[in-house]
Write an enzyme that holds these catalytic residues in place. Structure first.
Site, PDB file in Angstrom:
ATOM      1  N   HIS A  19      -9.243  -1.086   0.057  1.00 33.94           N
ATOM      2  CA  HIS A  19      -8.304  -1.103  -1.066  1.00 33.94           C
ATOM      3  C   HIS A  19      -8.798  -2.052  -2.162  1.00 33.94           C
ATOM      4  O   HIS A  19      -8.958  -3.259  -1.909  1.00 33.94           O
ATOM      5  CB  HIS A  19      -6.939  -1.558  -0.534  1.00 33.94           C
ATOM      6  N   HIS A  27      -6.770  -3.213 -11.934  1.00 32.29           N
ATOM      7  CA  HIS A  27      -5.455  -2.789 -11.433  1.00 32.29           C
ATOM      8  C   HIS A  27      -4.362  -2.832 -12.495  1.00 32.29           C
ATOM      9  O   HIS A  27      -3.565  -1.902 -12.620  1.00 32.29           O
ATOM     10  CB  HIS A  27      -5.043  -3.659 -10.238  1.00 32.29           C
TER      11      HIS A  27
HETATM   12  O1  G3P Z   1      -3.378   3.683  -4.033  1.00 32.99           O
HETATM   13  C1  G3P Z   1      -2.558   2.964  -3.186  1.00 32.99           C
HETATM   14  C2  G3P Z   1      -2.113   1.671  -3.773  1.00 32.99           C
HETATM   15  O2  G3P Z   1      -3.230   1.070  -4.340  1.00 32.99           O
HETATM   16  C3  G3P Z   1      -1.030   1.821  -4.805  1.00 32.99           C
HETATM   17  O3  G3P Z   1      -0.518   0.591  -5.219  1.00 32.99           O
HETATM   18  O4  G3P Z   1      -0.278  -1.274  -6.797  1.00 32.99           O
HETATM   19  O5  G3P Z   1      -1.998  -1.404  -5.018  1.00 32.99           O
HETATM   20  O6  G3P Z   1      -2.282   0.164  -6.929  1.00 32.99           O
HETATM   21  P1  G3P Z   1      -1.315  -0.515  -6.025  1.00 32.99           P
HETATM   22 CA    CA Z   2      -4.207   1.385  -6.409  1.00 30.79          CA
END
Ligand code: G3P
Ligand code: CA
Length: 250
Positions: free
Chosen positions: A9, A51
């Site tokens: 992630h 992000h």
């Molecule tokens: O793509 C899954 C997750 O990344 C969505 O939430 O806020 O971490 O981008 P965020």
């Molecule tokens: Ca994300």
């Protein structure tokens, strides 16, 4: 049964500066089967991997991505805000900048991994971002499996209109009923669900477990529960830990 994939992630953001080349490289070296990243568009229409809508939290710059040129953004460090991380190395991390999507695609070119590009269009619409992202993937994607995800459903519909073969996945942080109907009628390749929705599982998700990727799962017990559930992929900030758990299971 096909094994659940582990996706890093924002790379390996539990240990390295999120959404940087360093973070993606580390996740790859740890052995991930996929990477997740977030994209926005600059004032001069470049696709950058970050992000937030603004630079402030993750870089030493300030302002909205949409109001800055790529050159402006490249002038800031995407590493120094993470000096509290145990792996922090001032001389190395300072040099990390907000990468372009092209730079990430070039970095991962040699590796056989999947890529999930989250288009962050639910706050700022970034007109034309879908065409730009698809065209970069076509040029630099090396034919890898790419999944385009967004909380903003119109973005996914636009992607499908531009390229009917694109894999689209709807991001959700709340329960839906009749999930299978969404998959079929919207031609979704997947649903990217927050872990709590899947762990509660009161909406018959088991029958579509192969279409489900789950975010963001860092806790060992939850990783094991979702491996038992048989989801397609787990997105985690600590891919090394998740890979160890999965690979040690019989
Ligand atoms: O793509 C899954 C997750 O990344 C969505 O939430 O806020 O971490 O981008 P965020
Ligand atoms: Ca994300």
């Amino acid at each position: 049964m096909e094994k659940t994939k582990i996706y890093g992630h924002r790379g390996s953001m539990g240990d390295f500066p999120e959404n940087t080349l360093l973070s993606f490289q580390q996740a790859i070296e740890q052995g991930v089967e996929g990477l997740e990243l977030d994209v926005h568009m600059t004032k001069d229409l470049e696709i950058v991997v970050i992000h937030d809508e603004m630079l402030d939290r993750t870089t030493d710059g300030t302002g909205y991505v949409k109001d800055l040129s790529l050159d402006d953004i490249k002038g800031f460090s995407a590493g120094v805000k993470f000096s509290h991380f145990r792996n922090y190395e001032e001389s190395l991390w300072r040099l990390e900048s907000v990468p372009t999507l092209k730079e990430v695609l070039e970095l991962i070119w040699p590796y056989d991994i999947e890529l999930n590009i989250e288009l962050k269009t639910n706050i700022i619409p970034y007109e034309g971002i879908e065409e730009k992202v698809l065209s970069l993937v076509k040029k630099y994607g090396n034919d890898r499996k790419v999944i385009y995800s967004s909380f903003h459903l119109p973005t996914l519909i636009r992607i499908k209109r531009i390229d009917s073969s694109a894999n689209i996945a709807w991001l959700l942080d709340q329960q839906i009923t009749l999930a299978q109907d969404y998959i079929h009628s919207l031609e979704l390749e997947g649903l990217h669900l927050s872990k709590d929705i899947v762990l509660m599982d009161n909406c018959n998700l088991k029958e579509i477990s192969k279409n489900i990727r789950v975010w963001t799962v860092n806790d060992s017990k939850e990783i094991n529960q979702l491996l038992d559930f048989g989801v397609n992929a787990i997105m985690t900030n600590f891919p090394e830990k998740a890979l160890l758990i999965r690979n040690e299971r019989k």
